[in-house]
Design an enzyme around this catalytic site. Sequence first.
Site, PDB file in Angstrom:
ATOM      1  N   ARG A 259      51.846  52.446   8.904  1.00  9.02           N
ATOM      2  CA  ARG A 259      51.861  51.767  10.197  1.00  9.02           C
ATOM      3  C   ARG A 259      51.879  50.248  10.049  1.00  9.02           C
ATOM      4  NH1 ARG A 259      47.420  53.968  13.622  1.00  9.02           N
ATOM      5  NH2 ARG A 259      48.400  52.556  15.132  1.00  9.02           N
TER       6      ARG A 259
ATOM      7  N   ARG B 145      39.568  52.425  18.904  1.00  9.40           N
ATOM      8  CA  ARG B 145      39.261  53.667  19.610  1.00  9.40           C
ATOM      9  C   ARG B 145      38.288  54.554  18.844  1.00  9.40           C
ATOM     10  NH1 ARG B 145      45.450  55.152  19.755  1.00  9.40           N
ATOM     11  NH2 ARG B 145      45.108  54.219  17.680  1.00  9.40           N
TER      12      ARG B 145
ATOM     13  N   HIS C 133      48.812  57.857   8.557  1.00  7.51           N
ATOM     14  CA  HIS C 133      49.405  56.679   9.194  1.00  7.51           C
ATOM     15  C   HIS C 133      49.422  55.477   8.245  1.00  7.51           C
ATOM     16  CE1 HIS C 133      48.829  59.227  12.593  1.00  7.51           C
ATOM     17  NE2 HIS C 133      47.618  58.803  12.936  1.00  7.51           N
TER      18      HIS C 133
ATOM     19  N   HIS D 165      49.760  67.333  10.461  1.00  9.96           N
ATOM     20  CA  HIS D 165      49.170  66.446  11.484  1.00  9.96           C
ATOM     21  C   HIS D 165      49.917  66.661  12.794  1.00  9.96           C
ATOM     22  CE1 HIS D 165      47.000  62.576  12.515  1.00  9.96           C
ATOM     23  NE2 HIS D 165      47.905  62.630  13.496  1.00  9.96           N
TER      24      HIS D 165
ATOM     25  N   TYR E  42      38.622  62.042  16.715  1.00  8.32           N
ATOM     26  CA  TYR E  42      38.456  60.652  16.284  1.00  8.32           C
ATOM     27  C   TYR E  42      37.003  60.292  15.984  1.00  8.32           C
ATOM     28  CZ  TYR E  42      43.014  58.372  17.223  1.00  8.32           C
ATOM     29  OH  TYR E  42      44.311  57.936  17.175  1.00  8.32           O
TER      30      TYR E  42
ATOM     31  N   GLY F 134      47.597  62.098  23.345  1.00  7.93           N
ATOM     32  CA  GLY F 134      47.669  61.073  24.384  1.00  7.93           C
ATOM     33  C   GLY F 134      46.414  61.041  25.235  1.00  7.93           C
ATOM     34  N   GLY F 135      46.591  60.612  26.483  1.00  5.24           N
ATOM     35  CA  GLY F 135      45.469  60.494  27.400  1.00  5.24           C
ATOM     36  C   GLY F 135      44.821  59.129  27.409  1.00  5.24           C
TER      37      GLY F 135
ATOM     38  N   HIS G 272      49.406  67.563  17.095  1.00  7.32           N
ATOM     39  CA  HIS G 272      48.562  67.717  18.283  1.00  7.32           C
ATOM     40  C   HIS G 272      49.045  68.952  19.045  1.00  7.32           C
ATOM     41  CE1 HIS G 272      46.574  63.777  17.818  1.00  7.32           C
ATOM     42  NE2 HIS G 272      47.737  63.403  17.300  1.00  7.32           N
TER      43      HIS G 272
ATOM     44  N   ASP H 292      52.971  63.806  13.418  1.00  5.52           N
ATOM     45  CA  ASP H 292      52.166  63.374  14.564  1.00  5.52           C
ATOM     46  C   ASP H 292      52.733  63.955  15.859  1.00  5.52           C
ATOM     47  OD1 ASP H 292      50.015  62.192  15.770  1.00  5.52           O
ATOM     48  OD2 ASP H 292      50.779  60.145  15.680  1.00  5.52           O
TER      49      ASP H 292
END
Length: 383
Positions: free
Chosen positions: A228, A164, A225, A62, A131, A69-70, A64, A284
């Site tokens: 979390r 999101r 995750h 996992h 996503y 972000g962003g 990026h 992550d």
Amino acid sequence: MLQLLRNGDVHAPEPLGRRHVLVGGGRVLWIGETEPGTPAAWPVETIDLDGRRLIPGLVDGHVHITGGGGEGGFASMVPPVPLSAFTRGGTTTVVGILGTDDTTRSTASLVAAARSLTAQGISAFCLTGGYHIPPVTLTGSVRGDIVHIDRIVGVGEIAVSDHRSSQPTLDEFLRVAGDAYVGGMLAGKAGVTHIHLGDGDRGLSLVTEAIRKSELPPRVFHPTHVNRQKALTEEAFGFVAGGSTIDVTAFPVADGEDAWSAAEAVERYFAAGLPPDRITVSSDAGGSVGPSDVGRPGALAETLAELIARGAPLAQVLPAFTANPADVFGLRDKGRIRTGAAADLVVLDGDGRVRDVMADGRWHVRNDCVKIHGTFEGRKGSE
């Protein structure tokens, strides 16, 4: 040149004891208790590990790799992760993903980044989509991407239980997972659906319902995750009984936060007597893990060292960082030290921290010093 690694305490990830390992052509050629008798004419470099632990290169499922972000506007976009950030942390194989931003970042750029990292010396794969549903793809479909694009092994990270996400219905979610599964069958790949879990109250309910109401095998669903929230962790532990593998994220956890650190989650998992092959740990890396923090590739090795320091048996926890993610993503010659497998090897120091790193038979880190940097690492741009 052939390389003979002598006197390593080999964990493959199962403990083999003191062994000698012969490497050549980017592969593990031989493993044995006595040194091989190679012809005198063959050039062989001999390195004595002096009993240090030799483990497979870490497999991070996992990452990026194009940056994450962003979510706080364009200024919050995280840049791509450089090569040596992975290797100095013992990671030799990565699976790249898109996150929230699957609008300005694309599957095409993800595939290109995976190929770039592979050309620079580690092994990089990726997932199509991000996503949201419908997923962004390169060929026009999830199934087509998995079948036709060499680097793509599944779909994700599809977001559920998160503000999101695209708030997918069960039918929408199953259609994506079904496409990934069939694509994997046709291409001989994992066809996994990697699932981002948010903080929402629905937790794993959509994924559980998808397994209960479809014919898809539970193994293709890989939620991440899970640590979390503490309640989500407990829910995930129950989810494992159905045949799926869960993913723990090595993100920072503050004192008093309603979450478990990766090390704590792994400890609790094994204390619950759950199957040792149904848990993975990922970093992550490159993703936003707070208003001003970014996931780090080195968090994976730090979590492993923390577990060792806590007294966890290396033979018990190591597969979660090596063989298990390799199996989830169908990477057959990764995550294990065995004859014919890729020569992705890590030497640990006495405290369980990364000392030396070999990827595809080349030393990227020796004695804590990075020997191979990414193409543009440390270079100034033109003025």
